[in-house]
Motif scaffolding. Structure first.
Motif, PDB file in Angstrom:
ATOM      1  N   LYS A 174      -7.617  24.264 -15.729  1.00 24.37           N
ATOM      2  CA  LYS A 174      -6.686  23.268 -15.188  1.00 24.37           C
ATOM      3  C   LYS A 174      -6.141  22.401 -16.327  1.00 24.37           C
ATOM      4  O   LYS A 174      -4.949  22.067 -16.347  1.00 24.37           O
ATOM      5  N   LEU A 175      -7.018  22.050 -17.255  1.00 23.56           N
ATOM      6  CA  LEU A 175      -6.611  21.214 -18.390  1.00 23.56           C
ATOM      7  C   LEU A 175      -5.597  21.950 -19.260  1.00 23.56           C
ATOM      8  O   LEU A 175      -4.587  21.373 -19.689  1.00 23.56           O
ATOM      9  N   LYS A 176      -5.852  23.238 -19.505  1.00 23.84           N
ATOM     10  CA  LYS A 176      -4.911  24.044 -20.291  1.00 23.84           C
ATOM     11  C   LYS A 176      -3.553  24.116 -19.612  1.00 23.84           C
ATOM     12  O   LYS A 176      -2.508  24.012 -20.261  1.00 23.84           O
ATOM     13  N   ASP A 177      -3.565  24.293 -18.287  1.00 29.82           N
ATOM     14  CA  ASP A 177      -2.307  24.371 -17.537  1.00 29.82           C
ATOM     15  C   ASP A 177      -1.534  23.059 -17.623  1.00 29.82           C
ATOM     16  O   ASP A 177      -0.305  23.059 -17.787  1.00 29.82           O
ATOM     17  N   LEU A 178      -2.269  21.942 -17.525  1.00 32.15           N
ATOM     18  CA  LEU A 178      -1.607  20.627 -17.600  1.00 32.15           C
ATOM     19  C   LEU A 178      -1.024  20.382 -18.990  1.00 32.15           C
ATOM     20  O   LEU A 178       0.096  19.890 -19.126  1.00 32.15           O
ATOM     21  N   ILE A 179      -1.792  20.715 -20.003  1.00 33.80           N
ATOM     22  CA  ILE A 179      -1.312  20.519 -21.382  1.00 33.80           C
ATOM     23  C   ILE A 179      -0.096  21.406 -21.633  1.00 33.80           C
ATOM     24  O   ILE A 179       0.883  20.977 -22.270  1.00 33.80           O
ATOM     25  N   GLU A 346      -3.497  12.406 -15.800  1.00 26.62           N
ATOM     26  CA  GLU A 346      -4.283  13.499 -15.225  1.00 26.62           C
ATOM     27  C   GLU A 346      -5.087  14.213 -16.313  1.00 26.62           C
ATOM     28  O   GLU A 346      -6.233  14.608 -16.095  1.00 26.62           O
ATOM     29  N   ILE A 347      -4.462  14.384 -17.478  1.00 24.76           N
ATOM     30  CA  ILE A 347      -5.162  15.028 -18.592  1.00 24.76           C
ATOM     31  C   ILE A 347      -6.382  14.209 -18.995  1.00 24.76           C
ATOM     32  O   ILE A 347      -7.472  14.749 -19.205  1.00 24.76           O
ATOM     33  N   ILE A 348      -6.219  12.907 -19.077  1.00 24.43           N
ATOM     34  CA  ILE A 348      -7.338  12.031 -19.432  1.00 24.43           C
ATOM     35  C   ILE A 348      -8.446  12.113 -18.389  1.00 24.43           C
ATOM     36  O   ILE A 348      -9.641  12.196 -18.721  1.00 24.43           O
ATOM     37  N   LYS A 349      -8.052  12.144 -17.107  1.00 19.81           N
ATOM     38  CA  LYS A 349      -9.042  12.248 -16.031  1.00 19.81           C
ATOM     39  C   LYS A 349      -9.817  13.558 -16.135  1.00 19.81           C
ATOM     40  O   LYS A 349     -11.045  13.594 -16.003  1.00 19.81           O
ATOM     41  N   GLU A 351     -10.175  15.456 -18.794  1.00 24.26           N
ATOM     42  CA  GLU A 351     -11.000  15.445 -20.005  1.00 24.26           C
ATOM     43  C   GLU A 351     -12.302  14.689 -19.768  1.00 24.26           C
ATOM     44  O   GLU A 351     -13.367  15.106 -20.230  1.00 24.26           O
ATOM     45  N   ASN A 352     -12.201  13.581 -19.032  1.00 28.65           N
ATOM     46  CA  ASN A 352     -13.413  12.818 -18.708  1.00 28.65           C
ATOM     47  C   ASN A 352     -14.334  13.622 -17.788  1.00 28.65           C
ATOM     48  O   ASN A 352     -15.551  13.640 -17.977  1.00 28.65           O
ATOM     49  N   SER A 353     -13.721  14.280 -16.779  1.00 24.08           N
ATOM     50  CA  SER A 353     -14.511  15.111 -15.852  1.00 24.08           C
ATOM     51  C   SER A 353     -15.183  16.253 -16.601  1.00 24.08           C
ATOM     52  O   SER A 353     -16.353  16.581 -16.342  1.00 24.08           O
ATOM     53  N   LEU A 354     -14.436  16.847 -17.537  1.00 25.56           N
ATOM     54  CA  LEU A 354     -14.980  17.960 -18.317  1.00 25.56           C
ATOM     55  C   LEU A 354     -16.161  17.507 -19.155  1.00 25.56           C
ATOM     56  O   LEU A 354     -17.177  18.213 -19.259  1.00 25.56           O
ATOM     57  N   GLU A 355     -16.053  16.335 -19.733  1.00 22.45           N
ATOM     58  CA  GLU A 355     -17.140  15.819 -20.553  1.00 22.45           C
ATOM     59  C   GLU A 355     -18.394  15.576 -19.715  1.00 22.45           C
ATOM     60  O   GLU A 355     -19.516  15.890 -20.128  1.00 22.45           O
ATOM     61  N   ILE A 356     -18.192  15.032 -18.500  1.00 20.51           N
ATOM     62  CA  ILE A 356     -19.327  14.790 -17.598  1.00 20.51           C
ATOM     63  C   ILE A 356     -19.975  16.123 -17.200  1.00 20.51           C
ATOM     64  O   ILE A 356     -21.205  16.253 -17.191  1.00 20.51           O
ATOM     65  N   LEU A 357     -19.123  17.121 -16.879  1.00 21.31           N
ATOM     66  CA  LEU A 357     -19.640  18.445 -16.516  1.00 21.31           C
ATOM     67  C   LEU A 357     -20.440  19.058 -17.657  1.00 21.31           C
ATOM     68  O   LEU A 357     -21.505  19.649 -17.439  1.00 21.31           O
ATOM     69  N   LYS A 358     -19.930  18.918 -18.872  1.00 19.52           N
ATOM     70  CA  LYS A 358     -20.635  19.486 -20.030  1.00 19.52           C
ATOM     71  C   LYS A 358     -21.984  18.809 -20.245  1.00 19.52           C
ATOM     72  O   LYS A 358     -22.974  19.471 -20.580  1.00 19.52           O
TER      73      LYS A 358
END
Length: 576
Positions: A174-179, A346-349, A351-358
């Motif tokens: 999703k992040l790649k698509d947004l970027i 949305e990208i920032i959100k 990225e934050n979600s991804l960091e929490i998941l990791k």
């Protein structure tokens, strides 16, 4: 367990029916008699790849049928999904292979694809043979083997890690698509902003060009329109000395008719019509008077409208859209600009979600890692003990658990580590078979005989926890003999106390420990060669063990040795 196997016109087999027993079933026979064909036939039932080459020469098709008894809810669920009736925990699986290479598979009489045989078969039978040594030597399989020892506890942690890994992949996509969307937007952002500004400044109104065209037409003919309206008002309402107004004349006609209507009733209808006409004429005059007031020919108004129409035509031509379409396009473009402004948020959100998941993934993966280390420690001790029992007394066995460093990985304990659905770990079994030698990967150390013993040791441990009812060992005794064959036989017999075991063997020591003994022979008759399978007991079994001990020549000495071996086997069995 496997209750019965029926094989017809398969390779060298003409027509064979075998009823296997609980415990240890041994299959023996001379080299080339067709022992492995029986295992191949079972493989077909389990969904292994088939070929028309298996069809017996001169026959149209081969048929293999097996009857299993099982107790496994996973199998029940698979059968339910396929709409297959279940009865008394029995499975009747059949497979027909034609000369044309076609396959017809059935479970309890219901047609199924080969893939269903494979999905069910792995819960019914586990086959281990010389070719399975390759998987033992393949480090890719070692993690899977280690995890089997962890049971439900490790499975729960693996499921959690797998779920988090999937969420990470989904979020990254999703992040790649947004970027990508943001980068593409930036390419035409200025153009889009210019168009929005231009259309906003134009202050377009729905249908404006049509309205202006009508206004222009009126202004261009205003003189003629005003003259027509003036003449109409003069004629209908105002009149002059020479030409009285139409309304006045109609009113006069009404007056004179009203004077005689009482005496001449036929004109009453005409009088009413004239009254209505008078009312309508008055309305017309009122409308014409109002229309005349709308014709306001201001200086410069005509030029202003013409300029506006020209401007609108240029816009329509530039965008190749109508006025209404331009208004909609402006709204859409403005919406895209607003969305684009939100992309960064949305990208920032994400990225934050991804960091929490990791971080959640790392925590769960580390828990899985520690559990694997605990399991590995116990496994090392257990398999070392098993291997010593199998004559590898100086062996050192180790489970090497490592992480793969990768620039695209995650930060774990000051390392950038590759992640995956199975966690952070890679596992490889290491071994040293002689004193003083360093630990090295299995593939670089073990011989065929050693691989057989390591596989048996591994299965001895796994058999205590898995629920696969039938285990098949195809010539697992390769490369060993004498006393070691005796020990291997005892291991197999011990496993067979909790699992049905089928073992193809050349070892008389292993064969003597069987609960059931099947002899496989190749017979040539009238230019035809075929394989037979027969359960042997008593004297026939003594002769077969004797043949295995002495080769083709059976002597009194080998017969005596065979009897002694069978008597010794019975004593060993009673220990278990």
């Amino acid at each position: 367990m496997l209750l019965k196997l029926i094989v017809k016109d398969f390779a060298l087999i003409d027509d064979v029916e075998i009823e296997f027993k609980e415990g240890l079933n041994v299959l023996t026979g001379e080299t080339g008699a067709g022992k492995s064909i029986i295992i191949d036939a079972i493989g077909m039932i389990l969904g292994e790849r088939a070929s028309s080459e298996y069809v017996r020469a001169g026959k149209e098709f081969s048929v293999i049928e097996a009857i299993f008894e099982y107790d496994n809810t996973i199998i029940d669920n698979i059968l339910a999904e396929m709409g297959i009736e279940q009865e008394d925990n029995l499975l009747i699986i059949s497979r027909k292979i034609t000369q044309q290479g076609k396959n017809y598979c059935r479970i309890n009489g219901t047609s199924v694809p080969v893939s269903t045989l494979k999905s069910i078969g792995k819960y019914l039978v586990d086959i281990h043979g010389q070719h399975q040594h390759q998987s033992l030597l393949n480090p890719e399989k070692h993690l899977e083997m280690l995890d089997l020892l962890g049971g439900e506890e490790i499975q729960e942690k693996k499921d959690k890690v797998r779920s988090l890994y999937k969420k990470i992949l989904d979020t990254e996509n999703k992040l790649k698509d947004l970027i990508k969307a943001r980068d593409e937007f930036l390419k035409y952002k200025e153009q889009l902003q210019f168009e929005v500004d231009e259309l906003e400044k134009a202050q377009l109104k729905p249908g404006e060009d049509s309205i202006l065209e009508r206004e222009l037409e009126i202004l261009e003919h205003s003189d003629k329109i005003l003259r027509s309206l003036s003449f109409s008002l003069l004629t209908l309402y105002e009149g002059d000395e020479n030409n009285p107004a139409v309304i006045d004349n109609v009113a006069k006609v009404i007056n004179v008719l009203e004077e005689v209507v009482d005496y001449f009733s036929p004109i009453k209808k005409d009088l009413d019509s004239l009254r209505n006409i008078l009312y309508e004429l008055e309305d017309v005059v009122s409308d014409l008077r109002d229309h005349s007031k709308t014709i306001d020919f201001e200086p410069g108004k005509l030029d202003e409208i013409q300029a506006r129409i020209s401007f609108l035509n240029r816009l329509k031509s530039k965008y190749n859209k109508s006025i209404d379409e331009l208004i909609k396009y402006k709204e859409q473009a403005a919406s895209k600009l607003d969305e684009a402004l939100n992309i960064d948020e949305e990208i920032i959100k994400l990225e934050n979600s991804l960091e929490i998941l990791k971080q959640d993934y790392i925590k769960s993966a580390l828990e899985l890692h520690e559990l694997r280390k605990t399991i590995a420690s116990t496994f090392e001790k257990n398999i070392s003990k098993e291997l010593k029992d199998l004559g590898m007394k100086d062996v050192k066995f180790s489970v090497d658990i490592n992480w793969i460093e990768s620039e695209e990985g995650v930060e774990v304990k000051n390392k950038t580590v590759k992640i995956g659905e199975r966690g952070l770990d890679t596992v490889e079994f290491l071994i040293s078979t002689n004193p003083g030698e360093p630990l090295k990967p299995l593939a670089k150390i073990v011989s065929g005989g050693e691989a057989s013993r390591i596989l048996l040791a591994l299965k001895s441990i796994l058999a205590q926890i898995d629920n696969i009812p039938c285990l098949i060992f195809d010539e697992i005794d390769v490369g060993i003999g004498g006393r070691m064959s005796q020990i291997v036989g005892e291991k197999l017999f011990k496993i067979s106390r909790n699992h049905q075991v089928l073992c193809v063997t050349h070892s008389p020591q292993i064969a003597s420990l069987g609960d059931a003994h099947f002899c496989i022979n190749k017979i040539s008759n009238n230019d035809r060669t075929f394989t037979t399978v027969k359960e042997i007991k008593g004297e026939e079994r003594i002769k077969e063990i004797s043949r295995m001990l002495g080769g083709t020549e059976i002597t009194d000495k080998t017969i005596a040795h065979a009897k002694e071996m069978l008597e010794m086997a019975e004593k060993i069995k009673r220990k278990y």
